[in-house]
Design an enzyme around this catalytic site. Structure first.
Site, mmCIF file in Angstrom:
data_model
loop_
_atom_site.group_PDB
_atom_site.id
_atom_site.type_symbol
_atom_site.label_atom_id
_atom_site.label_comp_id
_atom_site.label_asym_id
_atom_site.label_seq_id
_atom_site.Cartn_x
_atom_site.Cartn_y
_atom_site.Cartn_z
ATOM 1 C CG ASP A 1 -4.921 9.983 13.049
ATOM 2 O OD1 ASP A 1 -6.049 10.115 12.526
ATOM 3 O OD2 ASP A 1 -4.054 9.209 12.611
ATOM 4 C CE1 TYR B 1 -0.585 2.576 9.029
ATOM 5 C CE2 TYR B 1 -2.918 2.989 8.780
ATOM 6 C CZ TYR B 1 -1.686 2.744 8.221
ATOM 7 O OH TYR B 1 -1.546 2.661 6.854
ATOM 8 C CE LYS C 1 -10.044 4.513 8.868
ATOM 9 N NZ LYS C 1 -9.719 3.254 8.286
HETATM 10 N N1 PLP Z 1 -5.057 7.469 10.912
HETATM 11 C C1 PLP Z 1 -5.786 6.496 11.485
HETATM 12 C C2 PLP Z 1 -6.123 6.604 12.943
HETATM 13 C C3 PLP Z 1 -6.216 5.397 10.744
HETATM 14 O O1 PLP Z 1 -6.912 4.421 11.328
HETATM 15 C C4 PLP Z 1 -5.878 5.343 9.371
HETATM 16 C C5 PLP Z 1 -6.321 4.202 8.548
HETATM 17 O O2 PLP Z 1 -6.885 3.248 8.990
HETATM 18 C C6 PLP Z 1 -5.136 6.385 8.814
HETATM 19 C C7 PLP Z 1 -4.742 7.433 9.605
HETATM 20 C C8 PLP Z 1 -4.763 6.349 7.367
HETATM 21 O O3 PLP Z 1 -5.894 6.585 6.589
HETATM 22 P P1 PLP Z 1 -5.938 6.074 5.062
HETATM 23 O O4 PLP Z 1 -5.956 4.593 5.109
HETATM 24 O O5 PLP Z 1 -7.199 6.691 4.527
HETATM 25 O O6 PLP Z 1 -4.724 6.616 4.395
#
Ligand code: PLP
Length: 441
Positions: free
Chosen positions: A250, A158, A278
């Site tokens: 990511d 994700y 985060k």
């Molecule tokens: N990338 C990863 C690995 C994530 O776990 C998340 C959200 O949980 C995101 C991107 C997206 O971040 P946000 O929810 O702050 O938009």
């Protein structure tokens, strides 16, 4: 001025109805599905969500006054636990000086310096307001810099909810909130994902020179916890180099969580672009993407790749993020990993003693649970565990015993630095009871 009787009075939060069920009804009137992010809706576990009134350290309290040992921790944003005094102080201090200016602030510079100093190879960083924005911007940067269109992502990873990445996206997307087809969401035109190639996790794809980037969760934490097999990340680096594609890690979950310099430092693999979120915002809205100075030259105002944000580098978020990073010493990581080890070992013992077939993967401070006997290596095998349908019963059993895990089988658990050994033991004791119940049911 409109003084007519039908102008409703704004409802203050002090007049909040004191049950979760009543809050749910009230929320559902004005907020679609009563949530501002789908996973919170309890769709995949059933029942009424608890409404959090406050948090402190390892705990949250709902509007009924129930206290839970919280392993959601804002899906990992609160690595120090809730309302950490140093973070609160930093936010309060900044709030009195102003919360947003539309000009660069010393806090942004300090956070950029702090992050780059921790991550070998990350020379420059741009701050944004969410992980979604970070990955979306990383894609634009990679496409702009390479002049190529195609992107490769992995099933069950994700990367937020930007159009191009909503294909086989794991996490909340996998919960039946939207369909499994490509694209994952209604409202995303086929054209938006036409250049998105989805591959199975833990298999190094064969690329060609149409590929701008490969984006990966170096440790996958949105299809439960699935770790990279030896050679996978190294293989991605080599394959990207072979065809001139950019490798994007990511690290929205792994960044500054699985070690001082995150996953890239842990594995000794340098991607071309890092995405963060985060932890670096200390519980305030934040995201960031980092790269070499050479690559970042492509970004506006220096180069042709446009990227911007009214609240980017927000002073409250940078103050909170700096306060968090200051706490994240090697000793703190040792403590975090110890907490995760105790939780994982205890859960394993609980399942074993009850004769429940489950695996409890752990990677650094991240912990997951898969029911069934197989350790998943990809989205398909993770899905087999989820399909057993045991997680919702486990979740509710724990919740009834005042332990809050994520309300969905695709998530991971986030023991924080605030979880004491008493909290962990209480959690494990509860897990023993719940595991026995899973067999009796
Ligand atoms: N990338 C990863 C690995 C994530 O776990 C998340 C959200 O949980 C995101 C991107 C997206 O971040 P946000 O929810 O702050 O938009």
């Amino acid at each position: 001025m409109n003084t007519s009787a039908n102008v409703s009075n704004p409802t203050s939060i002090t007049s909040v109805t004191s049950t979760n069920a009543a809050m749910q009804q009230r929320a559902a009137l004005r907020i679609p599905g009563a949530v501002n992010s789908p996973v919170r809706a309890f769709r995949s576990v059933g029942g009424t969500p608890y409404f959090v009134e406050r948090g402190q350290g390892a705990y949250v309290w709902d509007v009924e006054g129930n206290r839970y040992i919280d392993y959601v921790q804002s899906y990992g944003a609160s690595i120090l636990g809730h309302a950490n005094p140093r973070v609160v102080e930093a936010i309060q201090g900044q709030a009195t000086k102003g919360t947003t200016f539309g000009a660069t602030t010393p806090g942004e510079v300090a956070l950029a310096e702090e992050i780059c100093s921790r991550v070998p190879g990350a020379e420059q960083i741009r701050l944004v307001s969410s992980g979604t924005e970070a990955t979306m911007s990383a894609i634009r940067l990679a496409r702009g810099a390479t002049g190529r269109s195609r992107i490769v992502k992995f099933e069950g990873n994700y990367h937020g909810h930007s159009d191009a990445l909503l294909a086989a996206a794991g996490s909340g997307v996998a919960e039946g909130v939207v369909t499994d087809s490509h694209p994952d969401s209604a409202g995303v035109p086929g054209a938006a994902v036409a250049d998105t190639i989805v591959m199975p996790y833990n298999v190094v794809p064969h690329l060609d020179d149409s590929v701008a980037l490969v984006i990966v969760e170096p440790v996958a934490a949105n299809m439960g916890l699935v770790t990279p097999e030896p050679g996978f990340l190294e293989g991605l680096r080599a394959e990207c180099d072979r065809v001139g594609a950019l490798l994007v890690f990511d690290e929205v979950i792994t960044g500054f969580r699985i070690g001082v310099g995150g996953a890239s430092q842990f594995f000794g693999i340098t991607p071309d672009i890092w995405c963060y979120g985060k932890v670096i915002g200390g519980g305030l809205p934040v995201g960031a993407f980092a790269a070499s100075t050479e690559l970042m030259k492509n970004l506006a105002p220096l180069g042709p790749v446009y990227q911007a944000g009214t609240l980017s580098g927000n002073p409250l978020a940078t103050a909170a993020g700096l306060a968090v990073l200051a706490e994240l010493t090697s000793d703190a990581y040792g403590q975090l990993v110890n907490n995760a080890m105790r939780l994982a070992d205890g859960l394993r013992d609980a399942f074993d003693s009850a004769g429940v077939s489950a695996v409890v993967p752990r990677f650094g401070p991240l912990v997951g649970v898969f029911f069934g006997s197989r350790t998943p290596v990809d989205y398909a095998s993770a899905g087999e565990s989820v399909a057993l349908g045991i997680y919702p019963r486990f979740f509710h059993g724990m919740l009834e015993r005042s332990v809050a895990f994520a309300p969905g089988p695709w998530e991971v658990f986030f023991p924080s630095l605030a979880h004491s050994s008493e909290d962990l033991e209480a959690t494990i004791e509860a897990a023993f009871e719940v595991a026995r119940g899973l067999v009796d049911d």
